[in-house]
Structures are given as structure tokens and as C-alpha cells.
Write an enzyme that holds these catalytic residues in place. Structure first.
Site, PDB file in Angstrom:
ATOM      1  N   CYS A   1       0.791  -1.281  -0.126  1.00 33.69           N
ATOM      2  CA  CYS A   1      -0.062  -0.134  -0.094  1.00 33.69           C
ATOM      3  C   CYS A   1       0.816   1.460  -0.183  1.00 33.69           C
ATOM      4  O   CYS A   1       0.596   2.200  -0.720  1.00 33.69           O
ATOM      5  CB  CYS A   1      -0.937   0.045   1.216  1.00 33.69           C
TER       6      CYS A   1
ATOM      7  N   ASP B   1      -7.723   5.230  -1.255  1.00 29.81           N
ATOM      8  CA  ASP B   1      -7.097   4.292  -0.774  1.00 29.81           C
ATOM      9  C   ASP B   1      -6.357   3.217  -1.781  1.00 29.81           C
ATOM     10  O   ASP B   1      -7.034   2.650  -2.538  1.00 29.81           O
ATOM     11  CB  ASP B   1      -8.524   3.278  -0.261  1.00 29.81           C
TER      12      ASP B   1
ATOM     13  N   HIS C   1      -5.501   0.186  -1.198  1.00 27.81           N
ATOM     14  CA  HIS C   1      -5.773  -1.223  -0.851  1.00 27.81           C
ATOM     15  C   HIS C   1      -6.736  -1.826  -1.875  1.00 27.81           C
ATOM     16  O   HIS C   1      -7.087  -3.017  -1.707  1.00 27.81           O
ATOM     17  CB  HIS C   1      -6.157  -1.336   0.576  1.00 27.81           C
TER      18      HIS C   1
END
Length: 470
Positions: A303, A427, A429
Site C-alpha cells: 500500500c 485508498d 488497498h
């Protein structure tokens, strides 16, 4: 260069097409060669102003002869038709897939900030009797130049402009661009070698709007700094933002990016409403980098690498650097090179954090960063002023790492009076496809409250600083 009106209303007319540039140089004298080249450009000016000049509207049956009193076919369209009504004749993808393509009128599309693409063409046949060709043979040594000039002009229209008004301005833009191309060609001649003139469009801060500049192809931005300084002075722009570097060229919405990454997914989001609050956002263009892209399975460990890639993409697409976004391996090799990691780190699945992100930005991009330390997530709610000031002055994405997670902060909504704050989070992820609706609907790019952060975990924020360059 050509400056268009910056108003949000109306339509942008964009005409592109090739003009064949051919000339014969019978002398090596620089002055004589320049005269021949100028005469060739004069011939191209005559072509653009002749009745042979034709503009066709892409994905439609409309053909316009701008120098024949703005003659248009089909005849239902007249020179006094409103320019925005051209949208009614453009075939959309939905209509084509449904088999509804025809020359009849289509439902009008919204004209706000829309683009009508046109193709520049020249009629090569003429009416009337044809004369027999005459062949002549001449033996002499000469240098023949042949290239194609990539014409690319834009004009912004208002809702009240007629086709006649708009296309007269479009012809002016074409002739002006030929003048700019001639200037660039002569300025960068090296003997009998010509550099192809390259028109680019740049969107400047309001109220300046779209500006078209012609650069010599093949000449790097580093050698055009003097010219960019002149442009900054002409348009009264600050000297700390590379408005006129090639990477900053305006990207039209109907042209998909070739690398497949989404750009600026946050632009479709609705801003949160806070009492006396203001929104402070990343400035410029970035790419969304996340898990599982580039045939790399980094699910569960990559990440921070992806957040770093998003930041690097911002510096690349604003023209601050001319290098590609680094891969995971390049990031790891950089950290080994500077002595931050052991050699076994390369090819591993080890995490990195904000400090490593700072090191890589400095080493690969020569970008410095500030580090903000927060001992627990609950303290982030009190950092509104610092974060707002960062987006106002620097405008770069922020990498934040805490515990085992990393995210990218793209902006904040903050109220100075109440202290309320929301964070615009990208994000890394996410593991799915480049589907904007899924990404925004499911919150992979979205506004989050203070409870988004682990209230007891410590966080480090990497705040990249913009180089103050032109």
C-alpha cells in the site's frame, strides 16, 4: 499562440489535421533557405484561406466549407445555426451500438464544457474540364524537404455564437498557428534540417483559459526555459509552477489515457458541507495507483508503494520531473542504494513507511518532504490548519502511514471556527478494475471523518514540497 475565452459555458471547437509541407532547397545559403521555407508557409496560408479548405465534424455527416460563405451540408444547417446545435448531429457511441446511426438530427447533448472535434481537409479535385499533365525533366542537385504539419487549434464558443462566427474565428486560429509554426521552424533550423513544430494546449488559471503554444518537437523542456519565462511574463503567471511544460498540456476529456490508469477520481465526488467550512484539494493531475496493478501481486504489503507511486505520478504529470513512475523493484533498489535497506530487501515483500517514501522522493525526484508525526490517530482531527495550508501552498498528495496501513490524502474540508474536519482519502488497498463508479461508490476514493483513523495508533505523514521552478 492562441488564447480562448475561459468561460465555462459554450463549446470548444477543436480542429486537427495534416498540412503537407514540401519545398525544394536549391541553395545552402541560410538566408535563401529561410526565404524558401517562408514562401512554402505562405502557400499553406493560401490553402487554408482557399475554397478547397474543408472542415468535417467527426462522427457526423456535417461538412463545412468555411471559405465558401461558410457553406454547410446537409442543407438543414445554415451559417446562422447556433454552433452548439452541431451536437444534435454527432453520433454517440450509444446510438451507434443501438444501430440508430443516420444523418437525421440527434438528441441534443449538454454543451457545457463539451468538445466538438473537427478534421481539417483539402479538396484535391476541382470542377470543370481537366487539363493534360505536363512532364518536365530537370537535372540538378537540390535538397527536398517533406513533412506533415500537425495542425491542432481550439476555439471556445458561447451559447449565442453561430456557425459563421465560430468558424471564422477557427480559420483565424489556423492561420495564426501557421505563423507560429513558421517562427518556430526558422528559429530552430540547423542547416537543411527542420524540427517539426508541435502545437500544445495549456489550461491556465482563471480567467486566462486555454492557451495554444507551438514548441519544436525533440527539444527537451530543459532547453526551453527561456521561452517559458517569456510566456510566464506575458500571462502574468508566478514563477513557481511549470504551467508550460509539455507534461502540463491540457488533456481533453474524450481522449483516454493510454497507460490505463484513472486520473483524478475525486473530481466526481460531492464535497462535504461543514459549518463555515472550506475545501482544500490537491492541485493538478495524478494517477490512481493501487494493489494488483502492473501485473504485480502486492496485496497485503504494497500500500505505501502505491501511495508513493500516486505521489510520483503527480510530479510527473505536472512536469516537475521527466521520469516514469518507479516500480516496486526500483523503489526497493533506491532504498538499498542510499543505505536505508540491506540488499536482501530487493524483491522482498517488506513494507515501507513515510520515512522511506521521503527518502525515495528525494533520491529519484529530488523532491524534499516534510514529515508530520502524530502520536495517536485522535490527534489528526487537530491538524486541519496544517493540512489546509499544505494543499493551499504545495498542492501535492500526502502519504500517511500508521500501524500496518498506508493511505493517500488528497484534500481536507475544514472549518476554522468549529474545528470540524473531513479527509479526502485515496485508498491504495483497492484490488479491482479501473472502474470509476465502483471506486467512488464503494468509498475507495471518498471523504472520511476523523473516526476513519485508528484512534490509538501513531501516524507519520509525508508532505512533499513542490520545487519552485518554471
Amino acid at each position: 499562440m492562441v488564447v480562448t475565452d475561459s468561460s465555462d459555458s459554450g463549446t470548444i471547437l477543436r480542429v486537427r489535421g495534416p498540412l503537407e509541407f514540401k519545398c525544394q532547397l536549391d541553395s545552402t545559403d541560410a538566408l535563401l533557405m529561410q526565404k524558401v521555407i517562408s514562401r512554402t508557409f505562405a502557400t499553406l496560408h493560401s490553402q487554408v484561406k482557399s475554397e478547397s479548405c474543408v472542415l468535417t465534424v467527426c462522427d457526423s455527416s456535417l461538412i463545412i466549407w468555411p471559405n465558401k460563405g461558410v457553406y454547410v451540408t446537409p442543407e438543414e444547417i445554415t451559417p446562422n445555426t447556433l454552433c452548439e446545435d452541431i451536437h444534435q448531429w454527432i453520433q454517440t457511441d450509444e446510438q451507434e451500438s443501438a444501430g440508430k446511426r443516420s444523418s437525421k438530427k440527434k438528441n441534443k447533448k449538454s454543451s457545457s464544457a463539451s468538445v466538438i472535434n473537427l478534421c481539417l481537409m483539402m479538396e484535391v479535385t476541382k470542377t470543370g474540364p481537366l487539363s493534360a499533365p505536363i512532364l518536365r525533366r530537370t537535372l540538378q542537385k537540390s535538397h527536398f524537404l517533406s513533412t506533415t504539419l500537425p495542425m491542432d487549434c481550439v476555439v471556445r464558443t458561447t451559447c449565442s455564437d453561430t456557425i459563421k462566427d465560430a468558424f471564422e474565428r477557427l480559420l483565424e486560429a489556423l492561420t495564426h498557428q501557421l505563423c507560429e509554426m513558421e517562427k518556430v521552424t526558422l528559429q530552430h533550423m540547423k542547416g537543411a534540417t527542420l524540427l517539426l513544430p508541435e502545437p500544445l494546449h495549456f489550461l491556465l488559471p482563471e480567467p486566462k483559459g486555454l492557451v495554444t503554444v507551438v514548441y519544436p518537437a525533440g527539444v527537451p523542456d530543459s532547453q526551453l526555459e527561456t521561452h517559458r519565462k517569456e510566456l510566464h511574463q506575458q500571462f502574468e503567471l508566478p514563477d513557481d509552477w511549470p504551467y508550460f511544460r509539455r507534461a502540463n498540456a491540457f488533456h481533453f476529456s474524450n481522449e483516454p489515457y493510454k497507460d490505463g490508469y484513472l486520473r483524478n477520481p475525486h473530481m466526481v465526488l460531492t464535497h462535504p458541507t461543514l459549518d463555515n467550512g472550506k475545501v482544500y484539494l490537491v492541485q493538478g493531475i495524478y494517477s490512481y495507483h493501487h494493489y494488483m496493478q502492473d501485473h504485480m501481486d502486492d496485496n497485503g504489503w504494497g500500500c505505501a508503494y502505491r501511495s508513493l507511486q500516486t505521489i510520483c505520478s503527480w510530479f510527473t504529470q505536472q512536469g516537475y520531473v521527466e521520469r516514469a513512475v518507479p516500480t516496486h523493484r526500483e523503489i526497493q533498489q533506491t532504498l538499498v542504494y542510499v543505505g536505508d535497506k540491506q540488499g536482501s530487501f530487493v524483491g522482498s515483500r517488506q513494507w515501507i513507511g513515510s520515512i522511506e517514501v521521503q527518502v525515495v522522493l528525494n533520491q529519484l525526484l529530488e523532491v524534499t518532504s516534510k514529515i508530520m508525526f502524530v502520536s495517536q490517530g485522535s490527534e489528526l482531527a487537530s491538524k486541519g490548519r496544517e493540512l489546509a495550508n499544505h494543499f493551499l501552498t504545495e498542492g501535492t498528495p500526502i502519504m500517511i502511514g500508521g500501524g500496518v496501513l498506508a493511505h493517500t490524502i488528497l484534500g481536507v474540508a475544514w472549518s476554522e471556527t468549529t474545528g470540524q474536519i473531513r479527509y479526502l482519502i485515496l485508498d491504495p488497498h483497492y484490488t479491482g478494475a479501473e472502474d470509476l463508479q465502483v471506486i467512488t461508490d464503494k468509498g475507495w476514493c471518498g471523504w472520511k471523518g476523523p473516526d476513519f483513523w485508528d484512534q490509538t495508533a501513531y501516524y507519520n505523514l509525508c508532505l512533499p514540497q513542490r520545487p519552485k521552478v518554471i
